[in-house]
Design an enzyme around this catalytic site. Structure first.
Site, PDB file in Angstrom:
ATOM      1  N   ASP A 114       7.719  16.032 -22.525  1.00 58.32           N
ATOM      2  CA  ASP A 114       6.549  15.178 -22.278  1.00 58.32           C
ATOM      3  C   ASP A 114       6.890  13.694 -22.422  1.00 58.32           C
ATOM      4  O   ASP A 114       6.224  12.959 -23.155  1.00 58.32           O
ATOM      5  CB  ASP A 114       5.420  15.561 -23.237  1.00 58.32           C
ATOM      6  CG  ASP A 114       4.064  15.029 -22.775  1.00 58.32           C
ATOM      7  OD1 ASP A 114       3.907  14.763 -21.569  1.00 58.32           O
ATOM      8  OD2 ASP A 114       3.164  14.885 -23.620  1.00 58.32           O
ATOM      9  N   GLY A 135      -7.222  10.175 -33.005  1.00 54.18           N
ATOM     10  CA  GLY A 135      -6.786  10.997 -31.887  1.00 54.18           C
ATOM     11  C   GLY A 135      -7.607  12.260 -31.764  1.00 54.18           C
ATOM     12  O   GLY A 135      -8.646  12.413 -32.420  1.00 54.18           O
ATOM     13  N   GLY A 179      -7.523  14.173 -35.211  1.00 48.89           N
ATOM     14  CA  GLY A 179      -7.870  13.490 -36.452  1.00 48.89           C
ATOM     15  C   GLY A 179      -7.551  12.015 -36.376  1.00 48.89           C
ATOM     16  O   GLY A 179      -7.873  11.345 -35.396  1.00 48.89           O
ATOM     17  N   VAL A 190      -4.698   8.612 -37.790  1.00 46.14           N
ATOM     18  CA  VAL A 190      -3.376   8.206 -38.273  1.00 46.14           C
ATOM     19  C   VAL A 190      -3.555   7.066 -39.258  1.00 46.14           C
ATOM     20  O   VAL A 190      -4.203   6.060 -38.953  1.00 46.14           O
ATOM     21  CB  VAL A 190      -2.462   7.762 -37.113  1.00 46.14           C
ATOM     22  CG1 VAL A 190      -1.099   7.335 -37.649  1.00 46.14           C
ATOM     23  CG2 VAL A 190      -2.299   8.888 -36.095  1.00 46.14           C
TER      24      VAL A 190
END
Length: 267
Positions: free
Chosen positions: A174, A63, A66, A68
């Protein structure tokens, strides 16, 4: 088609009733919130885990901050998704408050149906539940649209998640298909609390979100509450059944103008 319209109207009325119920509960819980909003105190916690407590198996995705990892706790053998975030990228993108906000909320929210506890490392790592079913956006792109029964199930899962957030006076802000992820049993989970906020009455300046899912009062920089999240729920319900969003424009301002100019009709 007439049956579909009638059923969709009933669906909307149920959303409205749930929204009104939660707005009442929301105001009551704001006063007796278990979070100490004024002093910003965290609940007392046990020793925070560290990276050494986990085995990093492989990278699931990458992402903006960084990557996952799929990871396993060495003692419990439970599997988690660990967000590894680059400190320099967070600072350069001026997202320190967003990351710390997500850390705070994940540290305090404990859903009774969620057996896996969110864990927060001392450094820039977050251990969260591992979701292996893909997000709703992926399945929308693959399926194009869903039938009414499937959509009702998705929305029911989402409303349960929102119900828990609102009990704790938290607005998600969001809600969008990318932040709705399926677990291994097919239930839809609400993720990404990066810009979620503990509600306060004077929140006119909180206008974060994703154009196309943002409520008009948020885009107009007006005070807002649970209705702003429910607006996004309605957009997602429409998108699931129709295969497209009701409001599509190139800029945030044009989307806002479109929302204010016309009421969406299902034909």
């Amino acid at each position: 088609m007439q049956k579909f319209k009638t059923s969709f109207s009933l669906f909307n009325s149920l959303l409205l009733k749930n929204r009104e119920r939660m707005e009442t509960k929301f105001s009551q819980n704001y006063i007796n919130n278990k979070f100490d909003i004024q002093q910003g105190k965290l609940q007392q916690q046990q020793r925070l885990p560290c990276k050494a407590d986990f085995v990093l198996l492989f990278v699931i995705c990458r992402g903006g901050f960084g990557r996952v990892w799929k990871a396993e706790n060495k003692k419990s053998k439970q599997q988690f998704a660990i967000k590894e975030m680059n400190k320099c990228k967070i600072i350069n993108k001026k997202s320190v408050s967003s990351v710390m906000n997500e850390r705070y909320l994940l540290s305090n929210l404990r859903h009774p149906q969620d057996k896996q506890t969110k864990q927060v490392f001392r450094n820039l790592y977050l251990a969260i539940d591992l979701m292996q079913g893909g997000d709703l956006r992926y399945h929308l792109c693959k399926q194009r649209k869903f039938n009414e029964k499937q959509t009702k199930f998705f929305i029911a899962c989402l409303l349960l998640a929102l119900d828990y957030l609102y009990i704790n006076t938290v607005l998600h802000i969001d809600i969008k298909p990318e932040n709705l992820v399926f677990d291994k049993n097919g239930y839809l989970r609400l993720t990404d609390l990066g810009i979620a906020r503990i509600w306060k009455p004077d929140n006119e300046n909180d206008n974060s979100g994703t154009p196309g899912y943002m409520a008009p009062e948020v885009m107009h920089r007006q005070a807002h509450g649970v209705a702003s999240d429910y607006f996004a729920v309605g957009i997602i319900a429409f998108e699931c059944m129709m295969g497209k969003r009701p409001y599509v424009r190139k800029t945030k301002r044009k989307i806002r103008d479109q929302i204010m100019a016309q009421q969406v009709l299902i034909k």
